[in-house]
Enzyme design. Structure first.
Site, short mmCIF file in Angstrom:
data_model
loop_
_atom_site.label_atom_id
_atom_site.label_comp_id
_atom_site.label_asym_id
_atom_site.label_seq_id
_atom_site.Cartn_x
_atom_site.Cartn_y
_atom_site.Cartn_z
N HIS A 1 -1.38 -9.71 -13.64
CA HIS A 1 -0.94 -8.92 -12.46
C HIS A 1 -2.11 -8.27 -11.72
N GLU A 2 -3.36 -8.64 -12.07
CA GLU A 2 -4.52 -8.01 -11.42
C GLU A 2 -5.37 -9.17 -10.89
N CYS B 1 -4.82 -3.49 -9.87
CA CYS B 1 -4.20 -2.61 -10.88
C CYS B 1 -5.13 -1.50 -11.34
N ARG C 1 12.66 -4.67 -7.59
CA ARG C 1 12.30 -4.24 -8.95
C ARG C 1 13.23 -4.80 -10.02
N CYS D 1 13.50 0.30 2.20
CA CYS D 1 14.52 0.80 1.27
C CYS D 1 14.51 2.33 1.27
N CYS E 1 8.46 -2.41 0.47
CA CYS E 1 9.23 -3.10 1.52
C CYS E 1 9.23 -2.31 2.82
N CYS F 1 8.97 1.42 -4.67
CA CYS F 1 9.93 0.62 -3.88
C CYS F 1 11.00 0.01 -4.79
N CYS G 1 11.27 3.67 -0.29
CA CYS G 1 10.10 3.58 0.58
C CYS G 1 10.19 4.60 1.71
N CYS H 1 -5.55 -6.93 -17.82
CA CYS H 1 -5.29 -5.49 -17.97
C CYS H 1 -4.59 -5.29 -19.32
N HIS H 2 -4.71 -4.08 -19.87
CA HIS H 2 -4.07 -3.88 -21.17
C HIS H 2 -2.55 -3.97 -21.11
N THR H 3 -1.98 -3.87 -19.92
CA THR H 3 -0.53 -4.04 -19.82
C THR H 3 -0.13 -5.50 -20.09
N ARG I 1 -13.33 -4.83 -17.99
CA ARG I 1 -12.50 -5.88 -17.42
C ARG I 1 -13.18 -7.25 -17.56
N1 LIG Z 1 0.75 3.58 -15.09
C1 LIG Z 1 0.16 2.54 -14.55
O1 LIG Z 1 0.43 2.18 -13.39
C2 LIG Z 1 -0.81 1.75 -15.33
C3 LIG Z 1 -0.93 1.93 -16.68
N2 LIG Z 1 -1.84 1.22 -17.40
C4 LIG Z 1 -1.94 1.55 -18.82
O2 LIG Z 1 -3.03 2.43 -18.95
C5 LIG Z 1 -3.56 2.34 -20.27
C6 LIG Z 1 -5.06 2.15 -20.19
O3 LIG Z 1 -5.38 0.90 -19.68
P1 LIG Z 1 -6.87 0.32 -19.82
O4 LIG Z 1 -7.86 1.29 -19.30
O5 LIG Z 1 -6.82 -1.04 -19.27
O6 LIG Z 1 -6.96 0.29 -21.42
P2 LIG Z 1 -8.17 0.43 -22.45
O7 LIG Z 1 -7.64 0.01 -23.80
O8 LIG Z 1 -9.37 -0.25 -21.92
O9 LIG Z 1 -8.49 1.98 -22.48
C7 LIG Z 1 -8.01 2.87 -23.43
C8 LIG Z 1 -9.20 3.58 -24.07
O10 LIG Z 1 -8.70 4.58 -24.95
C9 LIG Z 1 -9.37 4.49 -26.21
N3 LIG Z 1 -8.51 5.06 -27.25
C10 LIG Z 1 -7.62 4.42 -28.05
N4 LIG Z 1 -7.00 5.31 -28.84
C11 LIG Z 1 -7.51 6.52 -28.54
C12 LIG Z 1 -7.28 7.84 -29.05
N5 LIG Z 1 -6.40 8.06 -30.00
N6 LIG Z 1 -7.99 8.85 -28.51
C13 LIG Z 1 -8.89 8.65 -27.53
N7 LIG Z 1 -9.16 7.41 -27.02
C14 LIG Z 1 -8.48 6.37 -27.51
C15 LIG Z 1 -9.64 3.02 -26.37
O11 LIG Z 1 -10.62 2.78 -27.34
P3 LIG Z 1 -10.65 1.36 -28.10
O12 LIG Z 1 -11.02 0.35 -27.06
O13 LIG Z 1 -11.71 1.58 -29.15
O14 LIG Z 1 -9.27 1.16 -28.68
C16 LIG Z 1 -10.08 2.66 -24.93
O15 LIG Z 1 -11.43 3.00 -24.72
C17 LIG Z 1 -2.80 1.20 -20.94
O16 LIG Z 1 -1.74 1.78 -21.67
C18 LIG Z 1 -2.24 0.42 -19.77
O17 LIG Z 1 -1.09 -0.31 -20.14
C19 LIG Z 1 -2.71 0.35 -16.82
C20 LIG Z 1 -2.66 0.16 -15.48
C21 LIG Z 1 -1.66 0.78 -14.63
N1 LIG Z 2 8.09 -2.98 -18.62
C1 LIG Z 2 7.35 -1.86 -19.05
C2 LIG Z 2 6.89 -1.05 -17.85
C3 LIG Z 2 5.50 -0.66 -18.05
C4 LIG Z 2 5.00 0.18 -16.91
O1 LIG Z 2 5.24 1.36 -16.87
N2 LIG Z 2 4.29 -0.42 -15.96
C5 LIG Z 2 3.59 0.31 -14.94
C6 LIG Z 2 2.49 -0.50 -14.47
S1 LIG Z 2 1.38 -0.87 -15.76
C7 LIG Z 2 0.24 -1.80 -15.08
O2 LIG Z 2 -0.67 -2.23 -15.71
C8 LIG Z 2 4.47 0.60 -13.74
O3 LIG Z 2 4.04 0.54 -12.60
N3 LIG Z 2 5.67 1.00 -13.96
C9 LIG Z 2 6.62 1.22 -12.92
C10 LIG Z 2 7.64 0.14 -12.92
O4 LIG Z 2 8.53 0.15 -12.06
O5 LIG Z 2 7.55 -0.75 -13.79
C11 LIG Z 2 8.13 -0.97 -19.98
O6 LIG Z 2 9.35 -0.94 -19.85
O7 LIG Z 2 7.49 -0.34 -20.81
ZN LIG Z 3 -2.41 -3.33 -15.12
ZN LIG Z 4 11.08 -0.38 -0.58
#
Ligand SMILES: NC(=O)C1=CN([C@@H]2O[C@H](COP(=O)(O)OP(=O)(O)OC[C@H]3O[C@@H](n4cnc5c(N)ncnc54)[C@H](OP(=O)(O)O)[C@@H]3O)[C@@H](O)[C@H]2O)C=CC1
Ligand SMILES: N[C@@H](CCC(=O)N[C@@H](CSC=O)C(=O)NCC(=O)O)C(=O)O
Ligand SMILES: [Zn+2]
Ligand SMILES: [Zn+2]
Length: 379
Positions: free
Chosen positions: A69-70, A177, A117, A102, A99, A113, A105, A47-49, A372
């Protein structure tokens, strides 16, 4: 099981330092302590994270560590007091714990949760604040409470979801994820209604899952925004009905979207991790009710801004973690939805490699044609 109670030596990809190639090492994985579960990881996606933390931009990033994490795997052994899973169960590790006990939850208001954390953010296990991974006695930090780029990992029992053993682990690992996050951002966080106009910024796995979720929720228009116009062809299969490449326009992207939607969208989702785009995503929302959900993770030190007037005039700014899904309760439900062909998963997998090819997998992740990459962890 022959390995129960024993230290297991296995392969893992170790991030010794930010931005330096991961190294496949023989690591020692200690047996699970009370309230912990040791899992044999069979398939892990990137994942990009993971790339974000590896890059050194994550304020919680700790090195050396084992990222990932995925994933999906099989329980190898459990620590004292673990009753919800047993050896042989098929599971998905969940970085977002649940959990069920808590204050958070029990609130019924969020999936965030609080039980483990602090420990997972510090790269250690909750019970003794120690690592279960080491190399010749030198500890390696855990990551997100999951560390799935290892053939065996140890997770908290509140961080593992038991799933249908018939589900193909090489596919459903994605429900740990990205796909779940995108769907949940629409269904749980925004609660998109039929007929809504939706904008999705960033058409990677998370953005495409948002589009898929919006289509399933009955959105009338799903506008995809990405800097790579090739993404539109793929995105149509996930529910995107219109596409904009900001590079094709001189006006700010929010203005373009407001003009083409009679005042703005009902819901927008930022799935990139770019704070300027987060602003655009808010400002393309309709006044009075438009809601923007931040999904992307932005680097340390980055901050969001907008004119307060944007909120005074009724736009709502929200964020989502794991799409608001309660992990242990709802990941099995997502797996069942996949098994019933109600959600896509296979379509997000563009590449299959093995653990030893993990650096190549990260290179692919940064290329335009990759959604992916799934790693077979046992070869
Ligand atoms: N909140 C949460 O729980 C989670 C958050 N995330 C986060 O979500 C985000 C996306 O993840 P993921 O889908 O895996 O990432 P990707 O990099 O696959 O997707 C992002 C897309 O946005 C495009 N992009 C980049 N810059 C721009 C711009 N300025 N304008 C429009 N499009 C743009 C990228 O193009 P290109 O490939 O050409 O750069 C790519 O196609 C990440 O920041 C990740 O960390 C992920 C999982 C869970
Ligand atoms: N450590 C990072 C936290 C980044 C973040 O926000 N993570 C997401 C999941 S991203 C998955 O691919 C999340 O669930 N956040 C909630 C949490 O409790 O972490 C930072 O500090 O930027
Ligand atoms: Zn992720
Ligand atoms: Zn909990």
């Amino acid at each position: 099981m022959a390995t129960q109670g024993q230290v297991i030596t296995c392969k893992a990809a170790v991030a010794w330092e930010p931005n330096k190639p991961l190294v496949i090492e023989e690591v020692q994985v200690a047996p699970p302590e009370a309230g912990e579960v040791r899992v044999q990881i069979l398939f892990a996606a990137l994942c990009h994270t993971d790339a974000y933390t590896w890059s050194g931009k994550d304020p919680e990033g700790l090195f050396p560590c084992i990222l990932g994490h995925e994933a999906a795997g099989i329980v190898e052994s459990v620590g004292e007091g673990v009753t919800d899973v047993q050896p042989g169960d098929h599971v998905i590790p969940c970085y977002q714990a649940e959990c069920k006990e808590c204050k958070i939850c029990k609130s019924g208001k969020t999936n965030l949760c609080g039980k483990v954390r602090l420990a997972t953010g510090a790269g250690v296990m909750f019970s003794d604040r120690k690592c279960r991974f080491s190399i010749n006695g030198k500890p390696l930090y855990h990551f997100m409470g999951t560390s799935t780029f290892s053939q065996y990992t140890v997770v908290h029992d509140v961080s593992v979801a038991k799933i249908d053993p018939k589900a193909p682990l090489e596919k459903v690992c994605l429900l740990g994820c990205g796909v779940s996050t995108g769907l949940g951002a629409v269904w749980n966080t925004a609660k998109v209604e039929p007929g809504s106009i939706v904008a999705v910024f960033g058409l990677g796995t998370v953005g495409l899952a948002v589009a898929e979720g919006a289509k399933a929720a009955g959105a009338s228009r799903v506008i995809g925004i990405d800097i790579d116009s090739k993404k539109y062809d793929i995105a149509k299969n996930f529910g995107v009905t219109e596409f904009i490449n900001p590079k094709d326009h001189e006006k700010p992207i929010q203005q373009i979207i407001v003009d083409m939607t009679d005042g703005g969208v009902d819901y927008s989702f930022e799935c990139i991790g770019n704070v300027s785009i987060m602003r655009a995503a808010l400002e393309c929302c309709h006044k009075g009710w438009g809601t923007s959900v931040i999904v992307g993770v932005a680097a340390s030190g980055q901050e969001i801004s907008t004119r307060p007037f944007q909120l005074v005039t009724g736009r709502v700014w929200k964020g989502t973690a794991f799409g608001g899904f309660k992990s242990r309760s709802q990941v099995p439900w997502l797996v069942d939805k996949y098994m019933n062909k109600e959600i896509k998963v296979d379509e997000y997998i563009t590449h299959n490699l093995t653990l030893v090819e993990i650096n190549k997998a990260f290179d692919l992740l940064h290329g335009g044609d990759c959604l992916r990459v799934v790693l077979n962890m046992q070869v």
